[in-house]
Design a protein around this motif. Structure first.
Motif, PDB file in Angstrom:
ATOM      1  N   PHE A 164       0.827  -1.206   0.000  1.00 55.48           N
ATOM      2  CA  PHE A 164       0.000   0.000   0.000  1.00 55.48           C
ATOM      3  C   PHE A 164       0.861   1.256   0.000  1.00 55.48           C
ATOM      4  O   PHE A 164       0.619   2.188  -0.776  1.00 55.48           O
ATOM      5  N   LEU A 165       1.880   1.307   0.852  1.00 50.74           N
ATOM      6  CA  LEU A 165       2.727   2.497   0.936  1.00 50.74           C
ATOM      7  C   LEU A 165       3.491   2.735  -0.364  1.00 50.74           C
ATOM      8  O   LEU A 165       3.624   3.878  -0.819  1.00 50.74           O
ATOM      9  N   LYS A 166       3.984   1.674  -0.977  1.00 51.41           N
ATOM     10  CA  LYS A 166       4.692   1.827  -2.254  1.00 51.41           C
ATOM     11  C   LYS A 166       3.767   2.383  -3.334  1.00 51.41           C
ATOM     12  O   LYS A 166       4.119   3.323  -4.052  1.00 51.41           O
ATOM     13  N   ARG A 167       2.598   1.789  -3.437  1.00 51.55           N
ATOM     14  CA  ARG A 167       1.667   2.201  -4.489  1.00 51.55           C
ATOM     15  C   ARG A 167       1.111   3.598  -4.230  1.00 51.55           C
ATOM     16  O   ARG A 167       0.905   4.367  -5.177  1.00 51.55           O
ATOM     17  N   LEU A 168       0.878   3.922  -2.969  1.00 47.00           N
ATOM     18  CA  LEU A 168       0.351   5.244  -2.645  1.00 47.00           C
ATOM     19  C   LEU A 168       1.379   6.330  -2.957  1.00 47.00           C
ATOM     20  O   LEU A 168       1.041   7.380  -3.516  1.00 47.00           O
ATOM     21  N   TYR A 169       2.625   6.083  -2.613  1.00 50.74           N
ATOM     22  CA  TYR A 169       3.683   7.062  -2.886  1.00 50.74           C
ATOM     23  C   TYR A 169       3.812   7.306  -4.388  1.00 50.74           C
ATOM     24  O   TYR A 169       3.905   8.451  -4.845  1.00 50.74           O
ATOM     25  N   ARG A 170       3.804   6.223  -5.150  1.00 46.84           N
ATOM     26  CA  ARG A 170       3.916   6.345  -6.606  1.00 46.84           C
ATOM     27  C   ARG A 170       2.720   7.101  -7.187  1.00 46.84           C
ATOM     28  O   ARG A 170       2.874   7.965  -8.052  1.00 46.84           O
ATOM     29  N   ARG A 171       1.533   6.825  -6.678  1.00 48.08           N
ATOM     30  CA  ARG A 171       0.321   7.491  -7.183  1.00 48.08           C
ATOM     31  C   ARG A 171       0.297   8.971  -6.784  1.00 48.08           C
ATOM     32  O   ARG A 171      -0.106   9.829  -7.578  1.00 48.08           O
ATOM     33  N   TYR A 172       0.726   9.275  -5.557  1.00 47.36           N
ATOM     34  CA  TYR A 172       0.784  10.674  -5.128  1.00 47.36           C
ATOM     35  C   TYR A 172       1.740  11.471  -6.015  1.00 47.36           C
ATOM     36  O   TYR A 172       1.472  12.623  -6.359  1.00 47.36           O
ATOM     37  N   GLN A 173       2.865  10.869  -6.360  1.00 48.00           N
ATOM     38  CA  GLN A 173       3.808  11.554  -7.250  1.00 48.00           C
ATOM     39  C   GLN A 173       3.155  11.842  -8.600  1.00 48.00           C
ATOM     40  O   GLN A 173       3.322  12.927  -9.160  1.00 48.00           O
ATOM     41  N   TRP A 174       2.428  10.888  -9.121  1.00 47.37           N
ATOM     42  CA  TRP A 174       1.761  11.038 -10.415  1.00 47.37           C
ATOM     43  C   TRP A 174       0.681  12.119 -10.354  1.00 47.37           C
ATOM     44  O   TRP A 174       0.517  12.905 -11.285  1.00 47.37           O
ATOM     45  N   GLU A 175      -0.043  12.171  -9.233  1.00 45.18           N
ATOM     46  CA  GLU A 175      -1.160  13.104  -9.094  1.00 45.18           C
ATOM     47  C   GLU A 175      -0.721  14.486  -8.602  1.00 45.18           C
ATOM     48  O   GLU A 175      -1.532  15.410  -8.545  1.00 45.18           O
ATOM     49  N   GLY A 176       0.548  14.624  -8.226  1.00 49.01           N
ATOM     50  CA  GLY A 176       1.030  15.902  -7.722  1.00 49.01           C
ATOM     51  C   GLY A 176       0.612  16.194  -6.292  1.00 49.01           C
ATOM     52  O   GLY A 176       0.582  17.350  -5.862  1.00 49.01           O
ATOM     53  N   ILE A 177       0.294  15.155  -5.544  1.00 45.89           N
ATOM     54  CA  ILE A 177      -0.073  15.312  -4.130  1.00 45.89           C
ATOM     55  C   ILE A 177       1.206  15.261  -3.302  1.00 45.89           C
ATOM     56  O   ILE A 177       1.992  14.313  -3.408  1.00 45.89           O
ATOM     57  N   LYS A 178       1.417  16.273  -2.486  1.00 42.09           N
ATOM     58  CA  LYS A 178       2.674  16.383  -1.748  1.00 42.09           C
ATOM     59  C   LYS A 178       2.574  15.761  -0.358  1.00 42.09           C
ATOM     60  O   LYS A 178       1.629  16.016   0.382  1.00 42.09           O
ATOM     61  N   ILE A 179       3.586  14.944  -0.048  1.00 37.36           N
ATOM     62  CA  ILE A 179       3.730  14.393   1.295  1.00 37.36           C
ATOM     63  C   ILE A 179       4.659  15.327   2.066  1.00 37.36           C
ATOM     64  O   ILE A 179       5.783  15.577   1.631  1.00 37.36           O
ATOM     65  N   PRO A 180       4.222  15.873   3.193  1.00 33.32           N
ATOM     66  CA  PRO A 180       5.014  16.898   3.886  1.00 33.32           C
ATOM     67  C   PRO A 180       6.196  16.318   4.653  1.00 33.32           C
ATOM     68  O   PRO A 180       6.259  15.125   4.930  1.00 33.32           O
ATOM     69  N   PHE A 181       7.121  17.192   4.983  1.00 33.25           N
ATOM     70  CA  PHE A 181       8.213  16.837   5.880  1.00 33.25           C
ATOM     71  C   PHE A 181       8.373  17.984   6.870  1.00 33.25           C
ATOM     72  O   PHE A 181       7.987  19.122   6.580  1.00 33.25           O
ATOM     73  N   PRO A 182       8.906  17.704   8.064  1.00 32.22           N
ATOM     74  CA  PRO A 182       8.977  18.737   9.115  1.00 32.22           C
ATOM     75  C   PRO A 182       9.769  19.964   8.667  1.00 32.22           C
ATOM     76  O   PRO A 182      10.844  19.855   8.084  1.00 32.22           O
ATOM     77  N   ILE A 183       9.208  21.130   8.934  1.00 27.00           N
ATOM     78  CA  ILE A 183       9.873  22.407   8.646  1.00 27.00           C
ATOM     79  C   ILE A 183       9.823  23.271   9.894  1.00 27.00           C
ATOM     80  O   ILE A 183       8.772  23.398  10.522  1.00 27.00           O
ATOM     81  N   LYS A 184      10.953  23.852  10.252  1.00 28.57           N
ATOM     82  CA  LYS A 184      11.004  24.764  11.386  1.00 28.57           C
ATOM     83  C   LYS A 184      11.385  26.158  10.893  1.00 28.57           C
ATOM     84  O   LYS A 184      12.350  26.312  10.153  1.00 28.57           O
TER      85      LYS A 184
END
Length: 205
Positions: A164-184
């Motif tokens: 699920f995580l592999k496929r979701l990451y690949r699909r998010y990249q294709w759809e332009g959906i951004k996965i956030p990372f911590p920012i200070k």
């Protein structure tokens, strides 16, 4: 007489432990709260498949094929989780997050499509289960949600989560959906800015 007394006490203690394990084993077998083939996790951290329940002890097989031998008197009084009861199928919640500014309706639709694909095609998924998603938190740098899948048995959560995580990451990249990372972000007061200007950065120092 003293020797006989000490010997009698020792035999009595040995019999007491034996009988405690014996009756505990009978309790475990008749209550059916733990059965051979069940996957359990003890409060002390040990976990694995129940391989055998004998009269005096229970044997648990870990992932790495090591065996754990537990006296029945300890198991019957322990707190543990049985992942096989009341039935083998179990919900699999997976925590995810997306960046602020994301189209949440699109995120939900895309994530559910991937989840349904995993349920249908990945071994261990429950094909007729309809995954569902719930948003639950505005975090510091992300909007968090949980997607719920279902697996046929506890051990299946490993491959289902993995795929699920592999496929979701690949699909998010294709759809332009951004996965956030911590920012200070750091902010300087006017006083701090003045101090910094009085002591300019010198790379040679």
């Amino acid at each position: 007489m003293t020797a006989l007394g000490v010997g009698g006490v020792s035999i009595g203690l040995a019999l007491q432990n034996t009988l405690a394990n014996l009756f505990s084993g009978l309790n475990i077998i008749t209550s059916k709260k733990v059965r051979p083939g069940d996957y359990i996790k003890l409060e002390t951290g040990e976990e694995g498949y129940v391989r055998d329940i004998a009269w005096r002890y229970t044997i648990i097989r870990e992932y790495n094929e090591n065996l754990i031998v537990i006296p029945n008197s300890k198991l019957v009084s322990a707190t543990f989780k049985n992942y096989t009861l009341p039935k083998k199928e179990m919900l699999l919640p997976i925590e995810c997050s997306v960046s602020y500014g994301s189209d949440l309706d699109k995120v939900e639709a895309v994530t559910l499509e991937v989840a349904m694909e995993v349920m249908k095609y990945v071994p261990g998924g429950v094909p007729n289960f309809e995954p569902f998603l719930r948003y639950h938190k505005f975090d510091y740098f992300s909007i968090n949600f949980t997607i719920y899948l279902k697996v046929k048995k506890f051990i299946d959560h490993l491959i289902v989560r993995h795929e699920f995580l592999k496929r979701l990451y690949r699909r998010y990249q294709w759809e332009g959906i951004k996965i956030p990372f911590p920012i200070k972000a750091g902010y300087l007061s006017e006083k701090d800015k003045k101090i910094e200007s009085d002591f300019p950065h010198n790379p040679s120092i």
